[in-house]
Design an enzyme around this catalytic site. Structure first.
Site, PDB file in Angstrom:
ATOM      1  N   SER A 126      72.197 -13.732 -35.603  1.00  0.00           N
ATOM      2  CA  SER A 126      71.565 -12.447 -35.941  1.00  0.00           C
ATOM      3  C   SER A 126      70.052 -12.558 -36.090  1.00  0.00           C
ATOM      4  O   SER A 126      69.524 -13.585 -36.533  1.00  0.00           O
ATOM      5  CB  SER A 126      72.146 -11.901 -37.256  1.00  0.00           C
ATOM      6  OG  SER A 126      73.523 -11.727 -37.128  1.00  0.00           O
ATOM      7  N   GLU A 127      69.400 -11.458 -35.736  1.00  0.00           N
ATOM      8  CA  GLU A 127      67.937 -11.364 -35.865  1.00  0.00           C
ATOM      9  C   GLU A 127      67.610  -9.981 -36.411  1.00  0.00           C
ATOM     10  O   GLU A 127      68.490  -9.099 -36.413  1.00  0.00           O
ATOM     11  CB  GLU A 127      67.282 -11.515 -34.481  1.00  0.00           C
ATOM     12  CG  GLU A 127      67.544 -12.857 -33.840  1.00  0.00           C
ATOM     13  CD  GLU A 127      66.782 -13.045 -32.528  1.00  0.00           C
ATOM     14  OE1 GLU A 127      66.092 -12.081 -32.090  1.00  0.00           O
ATOM     15  OE2 GLU A 127      66.873 -14.139 -31.975  1.00  0.00           O
ATOM     16  N   PRO A 128      66.364  -9.739 -36.819  1.00  0.00           N
ATOM     17  CA  PRO A 128      66.020  -8.406 -37.323  1.00  0.00           C
ATOM     18  C   PRO A 128      66.418  -7.294 -36.338  1.00  0.00           C
ATOM     19  O   PRO A 128      66.817  -6.216 -36.749  1.00  0.00           O
ATOM     20  CB  PRO A 128      64.504  -8.483 -37.509  1.00  0.00           C
ATOM     21  CG  PRO A 128      64.232  -9.937 -37.741  1.00  0.00           C
ATOM     22  CD  PRO A 128      65.251 -10.691 -36.942  1.00  0.00           C
ATOM     23  N   GLY A 131      71.635  -7.466 -34.345  1.00  0.00           N
ATOM     24  CA  GLY A 131      72.785  -7.593 -35.265  1.00  0.00           C
ATOM     25  C   GLY A 131      74.038  -7.382 -34.439  1.00  0.00           C
ATOM     26  O   GLY A 131      74.526  -8.304 -33.780  1.00  0.00           O
ATOM     27  N   TRP A 156      70.062 -13.036 -42.073  1.00  0.00           N
ATOM     28  CA  TRP A 156      71.406 -13.018 -42.672  1.00  0.00           C
ATOM     29  C   TRP A 156      72.173 -14.311 -42.420  1.00  0.00           C
ATOM     30  O   TRP A 156      73.355 -14.283 -42.084  1.00  0.00           O
ATOM     31  CB  TRP A 156      72.242 -11.835 -42.142  1.00  0.00           C
ATOM     32  CG  TRP A 156      71.534 -10.526 -42.097  1.00  0.00           C
ATOM     33  CD1 TRP A 156      71.347  -9.755 -40.997  1.00  0.00           C
ATOM     34  CD2 TRP A 156      70.935  -9.824 -43.186  1.00  0.00           C
ATOM     35  NE1 TRP A 156      70.659  -8.623 -41.334  1.00  0.00           N
ATOM     36  CE2 TRP A 156      70.388  -8.642 -42.673  1.00  0.00           C
ATOM     37  CE3 TRP A 156      70.781 -10.103 -44.559  1.00  0.00           C
ATOM     38  CZ2 TRP A 156      69.708  -7.728 -43.463  1.00  0.00           C
ATOM     39  CZ3 TRP A 156      70.099  -9.196 -45.341  1.00  0.00           C
ATOM     40  CH2 TRP A 156      69.585  -8.027 -44.796  1.00  0.00           C
ATOM     41  N   ARG A 243      86.196 -14.781 -36.932  1.00  0.00           N
ATOM     42  CA  ARG A 243      86.796 -13.528 -37.434  1.00  0.00           C
ATOM     43  C   ARG A 243      88.159 -13.783 -38.069  1.00  0.00           C
ATOM     44  O   ARG A 243      88.566 -13.064 -38.999  1.00  0.00           O
ATOM     45  CB  ARG A 243      86.849 -12.500 -36.292  1.00  0.00           C
ATOM     46  CG  ARG A 243      85.442 -11.986 -35.988  1.00  0.00           C
ATOM     47  CD  ARG A 243      85.282 -11.257 -34.681  1.00  0.00           C
ATOM     48  NE  ARG A 243      83.844 -10.978 -34.481  1.00  0.00           N
ATOM     49  CZ  ARG A 243      83.308 -10.561 -33.352  1.00  0.00           C
ATOM     50  NH1 ARG A 243      84.063 -10.366 -32.283  1.00  0.00           N
ATOM     51  NH2 ARG A 243      81.999 -10.341 -33.282  1.00  0.00           N
ATOM     52  N   GLY A 339      91.383   0.994 -64.988  1.00  0.00           N
ATOM     53  CA  GLY A 339      90.617   2.030 -65.694  1.00  0.00           C
ATOM     54  C   GLY A 339      89.232   1.523 -66.045  1.00  0.00           C
ATOM     55  O   GLY A 339      88.610   0.791 -65.263  1.00  0.00           O
ATOM     56  N   GLU A 363      80.047 -11.176 -39.374  1.00  0.00           N
ATOM     57  CA  GLU A 363      80.810 -11.694 -38.215  1.00  0.00           C
ATOM     58  C   GLU A 363      81.380 -10.558 -37.355  1.00  0.00           C
ATOM     59  O   GLU A 363      82.479 -10.639 -36.818  1.00  0.00           O
ATOM     60  CB  GLU A 363      81.856 -12.715 -38.667  1.00  0.00           C
ATOM     61  CG  GLU A 363      81.159 -13.910 -39.328  1.00  0.00           C
ATOM     62  CD  GLU A 363      81.957 -15.169 -39.416  1.00  0.00           C
ATOM     63  OE1 GLU A 363      82.843 -15.375 -38.581  1.00  0.00           O
ATOM     64  OE2 GLU A 363      81.663 -15.963 -40.332  1.00  0.00           O
TER      65      GLU A 363
HETATM   66  N1  CAA Z   1      84.628 -14.747 -25.418  1.00  0.00           N
HETATM   67  C1  CAA Z   1      84.032 -15.211 -24.282  1.00  0.00           C
HETATM   68  N2  CAA Z   1      83.098 -14.489 -23.623  1.00  0.00           N
HETATM   69  C2  CAA Z   1      82.802 -13.272 -24.093  1.00  0.00           C
HETATM   70  C3  CAA Z   1      83.399 -12.735 -25.245  1.00  0.00           C
HETATM   71  C4  CAA Z   1      84.349 -13.537 -25.918  1.00  0.00           C
HETATM   72  N3  CAA Z   1      84.947 -13.102 -27.021  1.00  0.00           N
HETATM   73  N4  CAA Z   1      82.871 -11.513 -25.483  1.00  0.00           N
HETATM   74  C5  CAA Z   1      81.994 -11.272 -24.493  1.00  0.00           C
HETATM   75  N5  CAA Z   1      81.952 -12.343 -23.670  1.00  0.00           N
HETATM   76  C6  CAA Z   1      81.164 -12.482 -22.446  1.00  0.00           C
HETATM   77  C7  CAA Z   1      81.533 -11.372 -21.450  1.00  0.00           C
HETATM   78  O1  CAA Z   1      82.661 -11.736 -20.689  1.00  0.00           O
HETATM   79  C8  CAA Z   1      80.282 -11.253 -20.613  1.00  0.00           C
HETATM   80  O2  CAA Z   1      80.202 -12.313 -19.686  1.00  0.00           O
HETATM   81  P1  CAA Z   1      80.565 -12.093 -18.103  1.00  0.00           P
HETATM   82  O3  CAA Z   1      79.683 -10.978 -17.637  1.00  0.00           O
HETATM   83  O4  CAA Z   1      80.259 -13.403 -17.504  1.00  0.00           O
HETATM   84  O5  CAA Z   1      82.007 -11.731 -18.067  1.00  0.00           O
HETATM   85  C9  CAA Z   1      79.184 -11.543 -21.639  1.00  0.00           C
HETATM   86  O6  CAA Z   1      79.778 -12.246 -22.713  1.00  0.00           O
HETATM   87  C10 CAA Z   1      78.541 -10.274 -22.168  1.00  0.00           C
HETATM   88  O7  CAA Z   1      79.555  -9.513 -22.783  1.00  0.00           O
HETATM   89  P2  CAA Z   1      79.446  -7.945 -23.016  1.00  0.00           P
HETATM   90  O8  CAA Z   1      79.009  -7.286 -21.741  1.00  0.00           O
HETATM   91  O9  CAA Z   1      80.728  -7.502 -23.610  1.00  0.00           O
HETATM   92  O10 CAA Z   1      78.218  -7.867 -24.023  1.00  0.00           O
HETATM   93  P3  CAA Z   1      77.716  -6.709 -24.969  1.00  0.00           P
HETATM   94  O11 CAA Z   1      76.259  -6.717 -25.018  1.00  0.00           O
HETATM   95  O12 CAA Z   1      78.395  -5.425 -24.593  1.00  0.00           O
HETATM   96  O13 CAA Z   1      78.185  -7.207 -26.437  1.00  0.00           O
HETATM   97  C11 CAA Z   1      79.634  -7.273 -28.335  1.00  0.00           C
HETATM   98  C12 CAA Z   1      79.489  -7.376 -26.800  1.00  0.00           C
HETATM   99  C13 CAA Z   1      81.119  -7.367 -28.577  1.00  0.00           C
HETATM  100  C14 CAA Z   1      79.107  -5.941 -28.858  1.00  0.00           C
HETATM  101  C15 CAA Z   1      78.884  -8.458 -28.973  1.00  0.00           C
HETATM  102  O14 CAA Z   1      77.498  -8.316 -28.844  1.00  0.00           O
HETATM  103  C16 CAA Z   1      79.238  -8.646 -30.436  1.00  0.00           C
HETATM  104  O15 CAA Z   1      80.280  -9.230 -30.765  1.00  0.00           O
HETATM  105  N6  CAA Z   1      78.337  -8.189 -31.354  1.00  0.00           N
HETATM  106  C17 CAA Z   1      78.498  -8.490 -32.773  1.00  0.00           C
HETATM  107  C18 CAA Z   1      77.838  -9.792 -33.095  1.00  0.00           C
HETATM  108  C19 CAA Z   1      78.336 -10.365 -34.393  1.00  0.00           C
HETATM  109  O16 CAA Z   1      79.524 -10.473 -34.634  1.00  0.00           O
HETATM  110  N7  CAA Z   1      77.377 -10.795 -35.198  1.00  0.00           N
HETATM  111  C20 CAA Z   1      77.692 -11.451 -36.438  1.00  0.00           C
HETATM  112  C21 CAA Z   1      76.720 -12.581 -36.628  1.00  0.00           C
HETATM  113  S1  CAA Z   1      77.335 -14.011 -37.360  1.00  0.00           S
HETATM  114  C22 CAA Z   1      77.254 -13.706 -39.018  1.00  0.00           C
HETATM  115  O17 CAA Z   1      77.761 -12.742 -39.483  1.00  0.00           O
HETATM  116  C23 CAA Z   1      76.439 -14.651 -39.795  1.00  0.00           C
HETATM  117  C24 CAA Z   1      77.063 -15.431 -40.844  1.00  0.00           C
HETATM  118  O18 CAA Z   1      76.418 -16.375 -41.242  1.00  0.00           O
HETATM  119  C25 CAA Z   1      78.413 -15.148 -41.431  1.00  0.00           C
END
Ligand code: CAA
Length: 379
Positions: A126-128, A131, A156, A243, A339, A363
């Site tokens: 994550s970055e500013p 997210g 974060w 997750r 309560g 996540e």
């Molecule tokens: N496994 C393998 N590859 C995957 C994948 C997965 N689960 N999900 C996506 N990909 C691949 C796709 O296949 C695609 O590659 P190809 O074109 O080669 O097939 C590539 O990644 C891009 O995928 P998308 O087009 O689906 O990308 P998107 O920009 O639409 O983003 C998203 C998808 C699901 C929204 C993703 O950005 C996401 O999960 N966002 C949330 C991020 C997150 O969970 N952040 C939490 C940070 S960690 C944290 O919380 C910190 C901590 O310390 C606890």
């Protein structure tokens, strides 16, 4: 699917339960109030084999399956969700990626001490401005001879100030979007790594969250994790497993809310009898128990699918979406049952609500889980 626990899995539950009650519970209220990191507890969790539970013993881990990990996560988080998230990040977001994509040299140097709990890890995606939109990476990694030079800002970051090693996601070529994102192993004491102040959070206050600045940090090219340009896929696959860990954490909080409510219902009297005799209370308890059982089935199914090397992104997203939702609901009901006493620190349930909320955010927010599920349905 057979969800009967093996003798080894039952032993894990008992070990985690005993450890949580004897070693974690006594200091949990004070650590929550003071936002104190549980250094000693994490060290002991490492000695128990809980910081690299699914890592092969060849690389310092305990070599257990994912179900065992969810069981331990639930028991630990039932007593203290802050300890749960520290454990979850090290196991699923750091050790997993190193074992899967690391070279033998990287595993020897970084995975072994992380899996044994000697060192602690953090995952920096994550970055500013990145997210939910995780591909929008502004952190850059530019090749310079035998090094990459990293610049940018991460937000974060769980375990951020305490971690020894970071899995760091950065753009090696911004012009090609997610195909130009790479993953690196960065030592937290490298010159140019600037740890931000510890965030003052609503819940999971005993865990450590901060921003990480990168100012011309020189990372040896040997510390590239996987191939250049494969970082986004590494991050996404890593988060699938993460997750399951967070869903287990949420489950632990929900179970704690239920157990506290059952106990209080027997103790508290109203209208000349324990409130457990009132249908208004019984219905709440029944709803909580049913939701928790359903969440546990989703969590164990996702874990089993991961162990069986099936595609489990959707199953993990469903488990996290549902378990985090019911954790908040169960914590709210626990407060209602208690309560006025539920609204003060003495009875712990107010902390369960504060701790539960983050499971719908980190996540991947609940909205992101729905997106992952819907994309799988519609593809
Ligand atoms: N496994 C393998 N590859 C995957 C994948 C997965 N689960 N999900 C996506 N990909 C691949 C796709 O296949 C695609 O590659 P190809 O074109 O080669 O097939 C590539 O990644 C891009 O995928 P998308 O087009 O689906 O990308 P998107 O920009 O639409 O983003 C998203 C998808 C699901 C929204 C993703 O950005 C996401 O999960 N966002 C949330 C991020 C997150 O969970 N952040 C939490 C940070 S960690 C944290 O919380 C910190 C901590 O310390 C606890």
């Amino acid at each position: 699917m057979d969800f009967t626990l093996s003798e080894e899995q039952k032993y894990i539950v008992q070990t985690a339960k005993d450890f949580a009650e004897n070693e974690i519970a006594p200091s949990s209220v004070e650590r929550d109030i003071k936002s104190d990191f549980p250094d000693e507890i994490i060290k002991k969790l490492g000695e128990l084999g809980f910081m690299g539970m699914m890592v092969s013993p060849d690389w310092g881990g305990a070599g257990m399956d994912t179900i065992s990990y969810t069981l331990a996560m639930e028991e630990i988080s039932k007593v203290d969700a802050s300890v749960g998230v520290i454990m979850s990040v090290n196991n699923s977001l750091v050790c997993y990626g190193l074992e899967k994509w690391g070279t033998d040299k990287q595993k020897e140097k970084y995975l072994k001490p992380l899996a044994s709990g000697e060192k602690l890890g953090a995952f920096c995606l994550s970055e500013p401005e990145a997210g939910s939109d995780a591909t929008n990476q502004n952190t850059t990694a530019v090749r310079d001879g035998d090094y990459y030079i990293l610049n940018g800002m991460k937000n974060w970051i769980t375990n951020g100030t305490k971690a020894d090693y970071y899995i760091m996601i950065a753009a090696t070529d911004k012009s090609i979007g997610y195909k130009g994102i790479s993953a690196f192993i960065v030592e937290s004491n490298s010159e140019g790594v600037e740890k931000g102040k510890k965030e003052d959070k609503l819940g999971i206050r005993s865990s450590d969250t901060c921003s990480i600045g990168l100012n011309n940090v020189r990372v040896p090219k040997e510390n590239l994790l996987g191939a250049e340009g494969n970082g986004f896929r590494i991050a996404m696959e890593t988060l699938d497993g993460g997750r399951i860990g967070i869903a287990s954490q949420a489950l632990g909080i929900a179970q704690a809310s239920l157990e506290a409510s059952v106990k209080y219902s027997h103790e508290r009297k109203a209208f000349d009898a324990p409130i457990a005799n009132l249908q208004a209370i019984q219905f709440k308890l029944a709803e909580m128990a049913t939701k928790i059982d359903a969440a546990r089935l989703l969590v164990h199914r996702a874990a089993k699918m991961k162990d069986e090397h099936l595609k489990y992104s959707k199953a993990a997203a469903e488990a996290k979406l549902f378990a985090s939702k019911i954790a908040v609901e169960c914590a709210l009901e626990a407060i209602q049952i208690h309560g006025g006493y539920g609204y003060v620190r003495e009875y712990l349930v107010e902390r369960y609500l504060r701790d539960a909320k983050i499971t719908e955010i980190y996540e991947g927010t609940s909205e992101i889980q729905k997106l992952v599920i819907a994309r799988d349905l519609l593809k």
